[in-house]
Design an enzyme around this catalytic site. Structure first.
Site, PDB file in Angstrom:
ATOM      1  N   ASP A 227      -6.835  -4.543   1.430  1.00 16.71           N
ATOM      2  CA  ASP A 227      -6.307  -5.900   1.352  1.00 16.71           C
ATOM      3  C   ASP A 227      -4.913  -5.913   1.970  1.00 16.71           C
ATOM      4  O   ASP A 227      -4.546  -4.987   2.691  1.00 16.71           O
ATOM      5  CB  ASP A 227      -6.329  -6.430  -0.088  1.00 16.71           C
TER       6      ASP A 227
ATOM      7  N   SER B 282       0.082  -0.736  -8.616  1.00 13.10           N
ATOM      8  CA  SER B 282      -1.280  -1.127  -8.276  1.00 13.10           C
ATOM      9  C   SER B 282      -2.011  -0.096  -7.435  1.00 13.10           C
ATOM     10  O   SER B 282      -3.244  -0.126  -7.359  1.00 13.10           O
ATOM     11  CB  SER B 282      -1.273  -2.472  -7.537  1.00 13.10           C
TER      12      SER B 282
ATOM     13  N   HIS C  66      -3.030  -2.747  -0.075  1.00 13.98           N
ATOM     14  CA  HIS C  66      -3.587  -1.504  -0.608  1.00 13.98           C
ATOM     15  C   HIS C  66      -4.544  -0.815   0.359  1.00 13.98           C
ATOM     16  O   HIS C  66      -5.239  -1.483   1.131  1.00 13.98           O
ATOM     17  CB  HIS C  66      -4.317  -1.800  -1.927  1.00 13.98           C
TER      18      HIS C  66
END
Length: 371
Positions: A334, A39, A337
C-alpha cells in the site's frame, strides 16, 4: 501455542518444566519473541482500539495470508515479524490486546510463553506522534513497554522470579519503530521550527534509550533493531513529487536517525555490558530493492499494489481499492507498507550470513547468545 499449568508452583520444577517444553524444543532458537513497534509489525493490536483509524482488518489486506482473511496486518500476507518468528522456530507472536481481552487471568501467562506482540499501527517513539500528527489512535512505545511489564509480572507469578528471568533473558526483543516520528516531523512545520533535524533524531534516540533501559530492568537482554528504510521512497512520499521521485529530505532524516540509533546502541552496550543486539540495515536492503529491482524479482518499485489514484497512493488499501494481480512483483503493498514478498526477502537478507546488512552480529548469532 504451548501451554503449561504452573500456577502456584515455584522453584526448580517450574524452571525444568518450562525449559523442557519451550527452551529445548526442536528447531526453536529462543524461548520467546517480544515485538514492539508500529504498523510494519502490527499483527492485530489496533483491531482492539475502538477509535483508531489505523486499522487493516478489512480486504484486501490478508488476501495472501494462509487464512485468506485480513488479520490487522498491513500487508497482503505475512509481515516482517512473522517471517522472523518462522526463522526462530516460533509461532507468530500474538497481539497483546487480543490475549488480554479473550483470556482470564488464570491462564493468560501460558499464552505469553512463546512471546507476544505489542506493536501498533501509527505508533511512534515519542508520545503523541500518531495522535497529534496523524490523527489516529495507537499504542505509543511507552505504553507498549508498560504492557510488557504486565506480561513480565504474569510470568513471574506463574514461573517464579528465577524462572521468568531465565526465560526472558534468553528471549528476543524485536524493535521496529521510528518511521511515524519521521513522518510526523516531515508533516509538521511546528516541529521543524522547534527542532533541527539532528536535534529531533537525537531526541528520538535518547527517548528510545530510556525505554530500552526500562526493558533491561525487567530482564530484557537480547534486541534486534530494525533500522528505518528509505521512507521517502514509499508511494505516499513519491506521490508528493511531480516526477514520482523519492522524497530526499525524508530519506536524509531516516539516514540521520539510523546513525543516531547506532551511536546510541554502542553507548548503551558500554553502559549495560550484559545486553546483546543486532542492528538490521533496512535502509541498505530496501534501497537495493528500489535501485536494482530485477535482481530481486521485482518489476514495480514506485506504485503501491493496492490503492487508488496516482501510484495507487492517493487512497490507501480499502475494499474499494484496486490491487495488482501478482503481489510478488511489487515492493510496496500500500502507500506505506511492503508486500509479503519484500518482507520475506528482507528477513532472508538479515537473518544469517549478511554482515553488510546486520551488525555487530546477524539475528541467528544473536539468538544463540547466552543459549
Amino acid at each position: 501455542m504451548a501451554s503449561i499449568c504452573v500456577c502456584g508452583v515455584r522453584g526448580f520444577w517450574v524452571v525444568f518444566l518450562v525449559l523442557l517444553r519451550l527452551g529445548c524444543s526442536e528447531g526453536q532458537m529462543v524461548p520467546a519473541a517480544f515485538v514492539l513497534g508500529d504498523s510494519l509489525v502490527d499483527v492485530g493490536n489496533n483491531n482492539h482500539l475502538p477509535v483508531s483509524l489505523a486499522k487493516a482488518d478489512f480486504p484486501h489486506n490478508g488476501m495472501d495470508f494462509p487464512t485468506k482473511k485480513a488479520t490487522g496486518r498491513f500487508s497482503n500476507g505475512k509481515n516482517t515479524a512473522d517471517f522472523l518468528a518462522e526463522k526462530l522456530g516460533l509461532p507468530p507472536s500474538p497481539p497483546y490486546l487480543a490475549l488480554v481481552s479473550n483470556s482470564s487471568k488464570s491462564n493468560s501467562s501460558s499464552q505469553f510463553l512463546t512471546g507476544v506482540s505489542f506493536a501498533s499501527g501509527g505508533a511512534g517513539i515519542l508520545d503523541g506522534t500518531a495522535e497529534k500528527y496523524k490523527q489516529v489512535q495507537s499504542i505509543p512505545l511507552t505504553k507498549q513497554v508498560e504492557y510488557y511489564l504486565a506480561v513480565h509480572e504474569s510470568l513471574v507469578q506463574h514461573m517464579g522470579s528465577s524462572g521468568a528471568k531465565q526465560h526472558v533473558t534468553k528471549s528476543l526483543f524485536i524493535i521496529v519503530i521510528g518511521s511515524n516520528d519521521i513522518f510526523g516531523y516531515s508533516g509538521s512545520s511546528d516541529l521543524r521550527k522547534q527542532h533541527t533535524p539532528q536535534q529531533y533524531v537525537d531526541l528520538m534516540a535518547s527517548s528510545l534509550k530510556d525505554q530500552l533501559k526500562h526493558l533491561h530492568s525487567y530482564d530484557a537482554r537480547k534486541f534486534a533493531f530494525v533500522g528505518l528504510p528509505p521512507i521517502g521512497c514509499c508511494p505516499s512520499q513519491r506521490n508528493q513529487n511531480k516526477t514520482a521521485a523519492c522524497k530526499e529530505d525524508t530519506n536524509s532524516w531516516s539516514r540521520m536517525y539510523n546513525t543516531a540509533l547506532q551511536a546510541m546502541l554502542k553507548g548503551l552496550k558500554a553502559e549495560l555490558n550484559d545486553i546483546s543486539y543486532s542492528y538490521l540495515d533496512t535502509y541498505a536492503v530496501v534501497q537495493n530493492f528500489v535501485l536494482n529491482p530485477s535482481a530481486y524479482g521485482f518489476t514495480e518499485v514506485k506504485a503501491a499494489c493496492c490503492g487508488l489514484g496516482n501510484l495507487n497512493a492517493k487512497v490507501g488499501c480499502l475494499p474499494i481499492s484496486h490491487y495488482c494481480p501478482d503481489r510478488r512483483d511489487h515492493v510496496f503493498w500500500d502507500l506505506y507498507h511492503p508486500t509479503e514478498a519484500a518482507a520475506r526477502m528482507f528477513i532472508d537478507k538479515v537473518f544469517h550470513g549478511a554482515p553488510q546488512y546486520a551488525y555487530p552480529m546477524d539475528v541467528q548469532q544473536l539468538a544463540t547468545v547466552g543459549g
